[in-house]
Design a protein around this motif. Structure first.
Motif, PDB file in Angstrom:
ATOM      1  N   ASN A  41       0.819  -1.214   0.000  1.00  0.00           N
ATOM      2  CA  ASN A  41       0.000   0.000   0.000  1.00  0.00           C
ATOM      3  C   ASN A  41       0.857   1.270   0.000  1.00  0.00           C
ATOM      4  N   VAL A  42       0.637   2.097  -0.986  1.00  0.00           N
ATOM      5  CA  VAL A  42       1.342   3.369  -1.105  1.00  0.00           C
ATOM      6  C   VAL A  42       0.475   4.476  -0.521  1.00  0.00           C
ATOM      7  N   ASN A  43       1.000   5.159   0.486  1.00  0.00           N
ATOM      8  CA  ASN A  43       0.336   6.294   1.120  1.00  0.00           C
ATOM      9  C   ASN A  43       1.406   7.120   1.820  1.00  0.00           C
ATOM     10  N   SER A  44       1.015   8.199   2.463  1.00  0.00           N
ATOM     11  CA  SER A  44       2.002   9.090   3.086  1.00  0.00           C
ATOM     12  C   SER A  44       2.860   8.367   4.107  1.00  0.00           C
ATOM     13  N   LEU A  45       2.245   7.480   4.878  1.00  0.00           N
ATOM     14  CA  LEU A  45       2.986   6.743   5.902  1.00  0.00           C
ATOM     15  C   LEU A  45       3.997   5.789   5.284  1.00  0.00           C
ATOM     16  N   SER A  46       3.557   4.983   4.333  1.00  0.00           N
ATOM     17  CA  SER A  46       4.459   3.985   3.747  1.00  0.00           C
ATOM     18  C   SER A  46       5.575   4.630   2.932  1.00  0.00           C
ATOM     19  N   ILE A  47       5.289   5.743   2.278  1.00  0.00           N
ATOM     20  CA  ILE A  47       6.321   6.426   1.493  1.00  0.00           C
ATOM     21  C   ILE A  47       7.445   6.927   2.393  1.00  0.00           C
ATOM     22  N   GLU A  48       7.090   7.450   3.545  1.00  0.00           N
ATOM     23  CA  GLU A  48       8.111   7.945   4.486  1.00  0.00           C
ATOM     24  C   GLU A  48       8.984   6.788   4.976  1.00  0.00           C
ATOM     25  N   VAL A  49       8.349   5.673   5.319  1.00  0.00           N
ATOM     26  CA  VAL A  49       9.101   4.496   5.765  1.00  0.00           C
ATOM     27  C   VAL A  49       9.999   3.984   4.642  1.00  0.00           C
TER      28      VAL A  49
END
Length: 254
Positions: A41-49
């Motif tokens: 899942n690509v979202n703001s949280l996963s992109i930062e990680v």
């Protein structure tokens, strides 16, 4: 990579990762270089990680998402990986393209042809870690966690499973969960005594540092399914735990 390629860091890698090697050592950096991750899942949280893992120098990251970029995604993610020119393109493809520029040494793979329901043990066995972000179907989370538990591989210390992480945010709240198996061995460094100044024989002051001892510890982790069955009854004085219970109840009611 073969054993010769992973037995030592090159001069270029030592220079590139110098600051973090000073923090956690060359052995840990070598382990990072051999680590294969699946991020779902690509979202703001996963992109930062994903950005931080990419900069750290892991071996490979597979970004799993078969949805396409919308105008809302561009607004939410700001300039992290998506732009208005990429609307209707697969999120995983856009993210890989942007993150590859941060560290060309990391092998980035976009998976846009599968759905989460199609993930099975055969697919899981490619990875050392599976990370799921902002996904609220508990049945699917339990299934992925159990697949990771069933997947075991032999390493120098015996057997280990594919480790499972999931995290999500909802409003001002969020949660993170990790399952590293029934028996997870790790090293911890403890300090005994305190640093102080003592007067030496010549009348000058000398520094006496605390002694650091490294010990082997074991921690036991529960599955996501078991965690959801826990009945938390915190002590009234434990404010931190009470806050966690509030988040836990919101998660179960989400």
């Amino acid at each position: 990579m073969n054993s010769n390629q992973t037995s030592m860091l090159s001069d270029e890698e030592a220079t590139l990762y110098d600051r973090q090697i000073r923090l956690w050592g060359a052995d840990a950096q070598l382990k990072l270089r051999q680590t294969r991750l699946l991020l779902i899942n690509v979202n703001s949280l996963s992109i930062e990680v994903c950005k931080n893992l990419c900069l750290a120098g892991v071996a490979s990251i597979t970004i799993f998402d078969n949805t396409r970029v919308t105008s809302n995604d561009v607004e939410e993610n700001l300039t992290l990986t998506m732009s208005s020119t990429e609307i209707d393109e697969f999120k995983s493809v856009c993210t890989c393209r942007a993150l590859q520029l941060l560290n060309p040494r990391v092998h980035l793979v976009a998976e846009s042809t599968m759905t989460i329901d199609q993930i099975d043990e055969k697919y899981i066995e490619q990875f050392d870690y599976v990370c799921l972000f902002n996904y609220y179907n508990f049945q699917t989370i339990v299934k992925l966690n159990n697949l990771c538990r069933e997947r075991e591989q032999v390493d120098e210390n015996g057997k280990k499973q594919t480790y499972f992480f999931c995290a999500a945010t909802f409003g001002s709240y969020g949660f993170a969960f990790k399952d590293l198996g029934d028996k997870y061995d790790y090293l911890s460094e403890n300090s005994f005594g305190s640093e102080s100044l003592i007067r030496g024989e010549g009348g000058g002051n000398e520094s006496k540092k605390s002694e650091k001892v490294t010990t082997k510890s074991v921690r036991n982790y529960a599955t996501f399914e078991k965690a959801l069955t826990l009945d938390w009854k915190p002590n009234r004085r434990q404010a931190t735990i009470r806050s966690a219970v509030t988040t836990y109840n919101l998660l179960r009611g989400n």
